[in-house]
Design a protein around this motif. Structure first.
Motif, PDB file in Angstrom:
ATOM      1  N   LYS A   1      -3.945  13.497  32.339  1.00 23.95           N
ATOM      2  CA  LYS A   1      -2.890  13.410  31.322  1.00 23.95           C
ATOM      3  C   LYS A   1      -1.775  12.460  31.764  1.00 23.95           C
ATOM      4  O   LYS A   1      -1.199  11.747  30.946  1.00 23.95           O
TER       5      LYS A   1
ATOM      6  N   GLN B   1      -0.405   9.232  29.789  1.00 24.41           N
ATOM      7  CA  GLN B   1       1.032   9.126  29.512  1.00 24.41           C
ATOM      8  C   GLN B   1       1.626   7.837  30.052  1.00 24.41           C
ATOM      9  O   GLN B   1       2.311   7.095  29.329  1.00 24.41           O
TER      10      GLN B   1
ATOM     11  N   HIS C   1       1.937  14.589  26.507  1.00 26.75           N
ATOM     12  CA  HIS C   1       1.469  13.499  27.366  1.00 26.75           C
ATOM     13  C   HIS C   1       1.105  12.229  26.591  1.00 26.75           C
ATOM     14  O   HIS C   1       0.683  11.251  27.202  1.00 26.75           O
TER      15      HIS C   1
ATOM     16  N   ASN D   1       2.898   9.646  23.841  1.00 23.62           N
ATOM     17  CA  ASN D   1       4.030   9.226  23.020  1.00 23.62           C
ATOM     18  C   ASN D   1       3.474   8.424  21.846  1.00 23.62           C
ATOM     19  O   ASN D   1       3.164   7.241  21.988  1.00 23.62           O
TER      20      ASN D   1
END
Length: 222
Positions: A27, A31, A120, A122
């Motif tokens: 994750k 991210q 995680h 955006n």
């Protein structure tokens, strides 16, 4: 949007060596790769730079992804799967085909706002990456083979969901697939022009690309 809290995005298993959604490091790779690609561009992006960003060995990233191209296609597939989910939510139980199409066009053409539902990923920055880099996922020498392997299945599914709505609005229109693919990819291009080459687009407001493509669809399908 509480409905997004338990959303599990499904991506073609051939795009990764280990599912990044199954570990803290995976994750973190998703991210930080989104943030880094947005910061320096995909051409300058490397797993070495990403490793430095996440304080991990470059080799640890290769345990998840074979190369950066597959990572980009993974992020693209994640994005279009998320778009499909939003599309379903926006059009379910809408009986008027024209209203359904209007909502569908809004979903795939609007500029994404900041969304904190999935920690995680955006989505706001991922949308910026899709606008800037999406063509690099499909305009490659390997596109035919990757298409056979299903790398673009989710993207094509989004297109065809909207095609089915176009056919509801006007079943006699012979170019539904071309219209929808033009709307979806064209809106990315208009957002790109608005960001970098404003003098050759009229879509200089966040909502104007949506209005433009809604106008095109309405006039073509009347």
């Amino acid at each position: 949007m509480d409905l997004f809290e338990n959303l599990k995005i499904k991506v073609n298993e051939k795009l990764y060596l280990k599912d990044p959604e199954t570990s803290v490091l995976g994750k973190k790779i998703l991210q930080e790769s989104i943030l880094l690609i947005d910061e320096i561009g995909f051409d300058n992006f490397t797993f070495k730079k990403l490793g430095e960003k996440i304080n991990s060995n470059e080799s640890s990233i290769y345990r998840y992804f074979e190369n950066k191209h597959k990572l980009l296609v993974y992020l693209s597939s994640w994005y279009w799967s998320w778009m499909e989910y939003k599309l379903i939510l926006a059009t379910t139980n809408i009986t008027d085909p024209k209203e359904k199409l209007k909502r569908a066009i809004t979903i795939v053409t609007e500029k994404v706002t900041i969304d904190n539902n999935i920690e995680h990923v955006n989505e706001f920055i991922l949308n910026k990456i899709i606008i800037a880099e999406f063509t690099k996922t499909i305009q490659t020498k390997e596109v035919d083979q990757e298409n056979k392997e299903g790398f673009f299945l989710i993207y094509k599914r989004v297109i065809n969901r909207i095609v089915s709505i176009v056919n509801e609005v006007n079943p006699n229109y012979p170019y539904a697939k071309s219209l929808v693919s033009t709307i979806v990819e064209g809106s990315l291009h208009q957002h790109f022009l608005n960001e970098h080459l404003k003098t050759i687009t009229d879509c200089n407001e966040p909502e104007s690309a949506t209005q433009f493509y809604q106008n095109i669809a309405e006039n073509i399908l009347r």
